[in-house]
Write an enzyme that holds these catalytic residues in place. Structure first.
Site, PDB file in Angstrom:
ATOM      1  CD  GLU A   3      -4.575  88.930  32.883  1.00 23.37           C
ATOM      2  OE1 GLU A   3      -3.338  88.940  32.759  1.00 23.37           O
ATOM      3  OE2 GLU A   3      -5.420  89.505  31.966  1.00 23.37           O
TER       4      GLU A   3
ATOM      5  CG  HIS B 240     -12.534  85.089  23.791  1.00 20.25           C
ATOM      6  ND1 HIS B 240     -11.709  85.062  23.049  1.00 20.25           N
ATOM      7  CD2 HIS B 240     -12.426  86.394  24.422  1.00 20.25           C
ATOM      8  CE1 HIS B 240     -10.769  85.875  23.001  1.00 20.25           C
ATOM      9  NE2 HIS B 240     -11.144  86.909  23.715  1.00 20.25           N
TER      10      HIS B 240
END
Ligand code: TPP
Length: 808
Positions: free
Chosen positions: A529, A596
């Site tokens: 990322e 999540h």
């Protein structure tokens, strides 16, 4: 003294020395050293706050500069002053202007006095915020202090060359590239190579086959800590070897090791290394060993405290200037006397430039002080508090090297003394104070966002258009159509991220688009990322429009440092000199599970001021925001709603053109009793609660803020509260997180406090991360019942009769 490389001896290019070119290099290096010596003195005598200098690394940088070509980019750190001087990207007076924090961008073009000394940048934008040509100049992106933070964007700067070489559709962007022949040059200290982002970046540039030439300045220490604490086996070259390509192999790195005091070897190394990087698009690392730090790490301490007497002696002997000088005399390039003469001249020149920078820095400050002293004198003469004001004037007048702060403080103290009095002199003083506030705002706070014509806030609004044939489709299909049209419309748009390419992202937003636009424009990346973000920053700095996907909001934390330190500050820290219009796509809110659920909004929002933050409640809104951001020239983060991809929405006929204005709240339900302010996935829950509330006679207004940055620019929430006199801020973030942010914006900035009849409420998730499963989610985040209860309680406060207790 090249000890390790992949070029067979017969193929090596030999550096052609001329007396003039060597002398030029030596003089730049020598002047740079003088600048460091004087710089330290300036700090120690109190004329500057702090100093970090490039002494000990001069010779390698003049050698590197010889291989640097127009169009190339530097992404380096605070030791690179000599490189900047050699490339003509920094003048010595500008160097001192930054040391003094001169807030005039003409005199301190790297940052307009916003950055600490030795944080360099070239001005990539003109005064209208438009790109200047990059191919006719040497380019440097803006340095940062966090060690290793220059690495992620270096990946993108280099990778952009590959895209420019391989994509025909970029041919029209002539101001940015000449067939991708540009190299991105990185520099980093040896100790910073222990940072995770260093290894992630090296790996990413290798995987991307990006023409990056990275130099590691190895002086054996990271402040006081020697190499063996930083690196396995304490030796960089040996651990980098795994990245090295074999002769003839296309992939991998070329590695070189060379001593930082060996001028001819350095010149030859950079000549050869850069030639291959440029031609073959193979990255390379030059490990520059045996460097020194004659003045220690910075002005904060002395290196005698942690270096042994032997090491200090060794550093003196291996000082690169001493060695270059010996070599020049040995090679009969110059005699001792000639060099002494030149050095004397150069020493005087640097001194003169330092004095000039100081005088230029002081002049406006002294003028301002004089003005204030005179204004205060007039006020004192007219005031009954003359006795109290005169010592204030006297103190300011005598203050040695007063800065603006001292004048402002004196004005403020004086205005306290004359409170309640009126006189033209006082009015003049107040006018001066207001002008000064505006001027200092411009000096220190401008350019957080674009101030150009291309600002995302100026993008024309084009509402969604629906015709009789506009059908209902899945949310992901809306996004997919939006991206398809965007890729067709913007040939410089590149989308990439984990699973974005072949799969078309985990929720099919890019489904089929790699086939249509090719694997460079819709690309898969590794799980990295920080460098996905850095890749995007580097590409955006070179005129491309990256759409970087971070697979889930929860994983934005992996790139948050780069988002915060580099991307969010870039335009501001260069005072409008650079921009990186990156669009970051991610998804969050309300999928079950700790990692999540994507509710970490306030942590992110508060660290990325300088980036627009969009929180669309559905995919049509998201599409409008992408279209807006792609027409603007600021970075933006779009957080899609994870459970919205399979919900049906009506596909607008103009999905490719429709835009959604940033900072415009939308009323989802009109009501008169209470205002519920929310965003994203909570919109649906708030509407459900409003339905339930209407059953007990409560008419709730529900507002979707749509973007958190900018926030409700028209003050629509304040207007709603003016009508309802009650407000609840709802989201899934932690208590006091984004609800607190929204409350501040509305009650304080919009002044809505005055319209409230009941205590304002916030309703958020629990302080912990959301637990797994439907019940975990239900009890961790605000739900329909919580919102009902919160609004009901507000109503009950004013009319307990009509709204009796729910608790019997
Ligand atoms: C992320 C981060 N951690 C710590 C620091 C404090 N710091 C500044 S410079 C430095 C040492 C860097 O050493 P090296 O990479 O070898 O570069 P050098 O200064 O020796 O050229 C440290 C620890 C920092 N700037 N950033």
């Amino acid at each position: 003294m090249m000890t390790e490389n992949t070029i067979p001896p017969q193929e090596r290019l030999t550096f052609q020395f001329t007396r003039d070119s060597v002398l030029r290099d030596y003089r730049i290096a020598f002047q740079s050293r003088e600048a460091s010596l004087i710089g330290r003195r300036e700090v120690l005598t109190g004329k500057a706050k702090f100093g970090i200098f490039g002494d000990g690394k001069e010779v390698v940088q003049v050698a590197l500069a010889r291989a640097f070509r127009k169009g190339d980019f530097r992404s380096g750190y605070y030791r690179d002053q000599t490189l900047m001087f050699a490339l003509g990207l920094l003048r010595i007076d500008e160097y001192f202007a930054q040391l003094y924090a001169d807030a005039d961008v003409e005199r301190e073009p790297s940052s307009g006095g916003r950055q600490m000394n030795s944080h360099f940048a070239s001005r990539l934008l003109d005064s209208d915020g438009e790109w200047r040509s990059q191919v006719d100049s040497f380019n440097s992106c803006a340095d940062q202090s966090p060690t290793g933070a220059q690495m992620p964007r270096l990946v993108g700067l280099a990778y952009a060359s590959r895209l420019y070489r391989e994509l025909d559709e970029l041919e029209h962007l002539v101001g940015f590239s000449n067939n991708g022949n540009e190299i991105a040059w990185g520099t980093i200290g040896d100790a910073s190579c222990a940072e995770g982002i260093f290894w992630e970046s090296v790996n990413a540039a290798g995987a991307l086959k990006a023409p990056m030439l990275l130099s590691i300045w190895d002086d054996g220490y990271g402040i006081s800590v020697p190499s063996e604490y930083h690196l396995t086996r304490g030796h960089l070259s040996s651990i980098l070897r795994g990245f090295q390509r074999s002769p003839g192999e296309g992939e991998g790195y070329d590695l070189y090791t060379v001593a930082g005091w060996d001028y001819p070897a350095l010149c030859e190394t950079y000549l050869n290394a850069s030639e291959i990087v440029r031609r073959e698009h193979v990255p390379a690392i030059v490990h520059v060993a045996d460097l020194t730090q004659p003045q220690g790490h910075s002005t904060s301490g002395s290196h005698e405290r942690y270096k042994s007497v032997e090491r200090l002696e060794w550093e003196k002997e291996h000082d690169c200037l001493v060695r270059m000088r010996q070599w020049m005399i040995g090679e009969k390039i110059a005699s001792e006397e000639e060099l002494e003469h030149i050095e004397k001249e150069d020493r005087e020149l640097v001194q003169e430039l330092q004095r000039r920078a100081w005088d230029n820095f002081r002049r406006p400050l002294d003028d301002e002080k004089k003005t204030v002293v005179s204004l205060l004198g007039r006020v004192a003469a007219a005031s009954s508090a003359r006795q109290e004001i005169e010592p204030i004037i006297d103190r300011l007048d005598r203050w040695p090297n007063a800065q603006r702060r001292e004048s402002i403080v004196a004005v403020h103290e004086t205005l306290i003394q004359v409170r309640g009095e009126s006189d033209p002199a006082i009015s003049d003083l107040v006018a001066w104070q207001q002008d000064s506030q505006a001027e200092n705002y411009r000096r220190y706070s401008s350019y957080l966002f674009s101030e150009s014509e291309a600002s995302a806030l100026r993008v024309p609004v084009r509402p969604a258009v629906y015709g009789p044939d506009s059908g209902m489709v899945n949310g992901y299909e809306i996004i997919n159509r939006c991206f398809d049209e965007a890729l067709a419309r913007h040939p410089n748009l590149m989308a990439f991220g984990e699973d974005v390419g072949q799969l078309g992202d985990v929720n099919q937003g890019f489904m089929g688009l790699q086939e249509k636009y090719g694997d460079l424009r819709v690309a898969d990346t590794g799980i990295r990322e920080a460098t996905i973000l850095g890749q995007a920053i580097g590409m955006a700095l070179r005129g491309l429009r990256p759409l970087a996907e971070i697979q889930y909001l929860d994983y934005v934390l992996y790139c948050l440092q780069i988002m915060s330190d580099d991307l969010a500050t870039l335009r501001w820290r260069t005072m409008g000199g650079q921009k990186a219009p990156v669009v970051i796509r991610t998804r969050g809110h309300r999928l079950e599970g700790v990692w999540h659920s994507g509710s970490l909004i306030s942590g992110i929002l508060n660290l990325i001021r300088g980036i627009h933050v969009c929180v669309p409640r559905d995919m049509t809104r998201a599409a409008g925001m992408y279209n807006t951001l792609l027409q603007g020239d600021d970075p933006g983060l779009v957080i899609e709603v994870l459970n919205g991809y399979r919900l049906k929405e009506r596909l607008p006929d103009n999905i490719g053109e429709m835009t959604l204005p940033l900072g415009a709240s939308e009323f989802l339900r009109k009501g008169v009793d209470a205002t519920v302010v929310t965003y994203g996935a909570c919109c649906r829950i708030a509407l459900e609660a409003a339905d339930l509330l209407s059953e007990v006679g409560i008419d709730t207004e529900v507002i979707d803020v749509q973007t958190l940055q900018p926030f409700d620019l028209q003050g629509q929430i304040g207007n709603s509260i003016r009508k309802t006199n009650r407000v609840v801020f709802v989201d899934e973030d932690v208590p006091g997180g984004t609800t607190g942010y929204m409350m501040k914006k509305v009650l304080e900035d919009q002044g809505a406090f005055a319209w409230l009849d009941a205590q304002p409420r916030t309703l958020s998730g629990k302080p912990h991360r959301p637990a797994y499963g439907s019940d975990g989610d239900y009890f961790s985040k605000p739900n329909r019942e919580d919102i009902f209860n919160a609004v009901y309680a507000l109503m009950r406060e004013t009319d307990p009769q009509r709204f009796p207790s729910l608790e019997g």
